[in-house]
Design an enzyme around this catalytic site. Sequence first.
Site, PDB file in Angstrom:
ATOM      1  N   CYS A   1     -53.907  38.032-117.154  1.00 15.04           N
ATOM      2  CA  CYS A   1     -53.600  39.178-116.303  1.00 15.04           C
ATOM      3  C   CYS A   1     -53.813  40.387-117.203  1.00 15.04           C
ATOM      4  CB  CYS A   1     -52.158  39.119-115.818  1.00 15.04           C
ATOM      5  SG  CYS A   1     -51.640  40.639-114.974  1.00 15.04           S
TER       6      CYS A   1
ATOM      7  N   HIS B   1     -52.606  43.187-117.177  1.00 15.67           N
ATOM      8  CA  HIS B   1     -51.382  43.927-117.535  1.00 15.67           C
ATOM      9  C   HIS B   1     -50.747  43.371-118.813  1.00 15.67           C
ATOM     10  CE1 HIS B   1     -51.403  45.526-113.408  1.00 15.67           C
ATOM     11  NE2 HIS B   1     -50.417  46.348-113.754  1.00 15.67           N
TER      12      HIS B   1
ATOM     13  N   CYS C   1     -59.254  42.844-113.245  1.00 17.95           N
ATOM     14  CA  CYS C   1     -58.068  42.251-112.622  1.00 17.95           C
ATOM     15  C   CYS C   1     -58.350  40.764-112.463  1.00 17.95           C
ATOM     16  CB  CYS C   1     -57.859  42.898-111.258  1.00 17.95           C
ATOM     17  SG  CYS C   1     -56.604  42.088-110.267  1.00 17.95           S
TER      18      CYS C   1
ATOM     19  N   ASP D   1     -58.488  47.923-110.994  1.00 19.56           N
ATOM     20  CA  ASP D   1     -57.359  46.973-111.042  1.00 19.56           C
ATOM     21  C   ASP D   1     -56.365  47.438-109.978  1.00 19.56           C
ATOM     22  OD1 ASP D   1     -55.623  44.923-111.994  1.00 19.56           O
ATOM     23  OD2 ASP D   1     -54.538  46.366-113.212  1.00 19.56           O
ATOM     24  N   SER D   2     -55.304  46.678-109.809  1.00 18.33           N
ATOM     25  CA  SER D   2     -54.268  47.094-108.871  1.00 18.33           C
ATOM     26  C   SER D   2     -53.475  48.283-109.427  1.00 18.33           C
ATOM     27  CB  SER D   2     -53.303  45.930-108.622  1.00 18.33           C
ATOM     28  OG  SER D   2     -52.743  45.519-109.862  1.00 18.33           O
TER      29      SER D   2
ATOM     30  N   GLU E   1     -45.381  47.751-115.066  1.00 15.48           N
ATOM     31  CA  GLU E   1     -45.673  48.979-114.308  1.00 15.48           C
ATOM     32  C   GLU E   1     -44.524  49.979-114.428  1.00 15.48           C
ATOM     33  OE1 GLU E   1     -48.204  50.316-112.359  1.00 15.48           O
ATOM     34  OE2 GLU E   1     -49.613  48.705-112.853  1.00 15.48           O
TER      35      GLU E   1
HETATM   36  N1  DGL Z   1     -53.717  43.178-113.562  1.00 19.37           N
HETATM   37  C1  DGL Z   1     -54.024  42.330-112.478  1.00 19.37           C
HETATM   38  C2  DGL Z   1     -54.413  40.936-112.885  1.00 19.37           C
HETATM   39  O1  DGL Z   1     -55.053  40.812-113.923  1.00 19.37           O
HETATM   40  C3  DGL Z   1     -53.175  42.465-111.238  1.00 19.37           C
HETATM   41  C4  DGL Z   1     -51.735  42.195-111.366  1.00 19.37           C
HETATM   42  C5  DGL Z   1     -51.030  42.422-110.028  1.00 19.37           C
HETATM   43  O2  DGL Z   1     -51.266  43.451-109.415  1.00 19.37           O
HETATM   44  O3  DGL Z   1     -50.253  41.541-109.636  1.00 19.37           O
HETATM   45  O4  DGL Z   1     -54.178  39.969-112.219  1.00 19.37           O
END
Ligand code: DGL
Length: 261
Positions: free
Chosen positions: A181, A183, A74, A11-12, A149
């Site tokens: 997402c 996150h 992600c 993931d990022s 984050e």
């Molecule tokens: N967690 C990621 C997603 O599901 C990336 C979020 C990001 O870095 O903007 O899109």
Amino acid sequence: MKNNNPIGIFDSGIGGLTIARAIKRKLPNESLIYFGDTQHLPYGDKSSKSIVFFSEQIINFLRTKKCKAIIVACNSASSYLPISGDYQNIFNVIDPVIKYLKKFKKLKIGIIGTKATISSKVYFDKIKSLNRELSVEQMSTPLLVPMIEEGFVNEIISKTIIKNYLTRKQFEKIDKLILACTHYPLIEKQIAEVCPEIEIINTVDIISEFIKKSLKSLDLLSLNSSPKYDFYASNYTNSFEKTASLFFKEEIKLKEIKIWS
Ligand code: DGL
């Protein structure tokens, strides 16, 4: 491909840890290699070209680590990566959720995600082609990833931001909400607190169950009784290491690695 080889997850940032933790719980014999592209975080406001470029480099890195399967944990990357023949045993986090929606009729589904995911319209298009009876409202919520984050989630202002997004007219009377997402499950509690009437679909469970079944059908499950967990980031941060340790309930040593060519 050896069954005891690790599963790669990326993931990022810390979002994919929600998937990694669920995989660890459901498949306790699997070794995992996690890569967080903290150097390029957030992916959500990058171009599709950049997201695909970063993702392909990470996939190549995970392949050098002999990963038997790779999870694109992600949504932003899953929205744009062309998963084709060259991409064997690579799982995205979108298709399992779409498949899960097949059984529902006449529902209004709300989707929140990054700008990249929402502007790709991948959820919208896939849901519509799967089931015309579902109506879909989608919204990008770009303030949420930086907030998560930073661990800035229990403040009045963060709850105000969540509420501001979810109480917009477009989301009136939605039956179910997809957190598109990885996150966002980290603030599921806060979402439930500020909008108790919204039913959140448990995407983490759906995705990890799908991966478990898929690895089983590919005959790729491990029987290793002492699996290893390795964590890499393109930019070391103490908070990432702490969150990973909290998530995995053990001390994690985060290694910084430069993989860009
Ligand atoms: N967690 C990621 C997603 O599901 C990336 C979020 C990001 O870095 O903007 O899109």
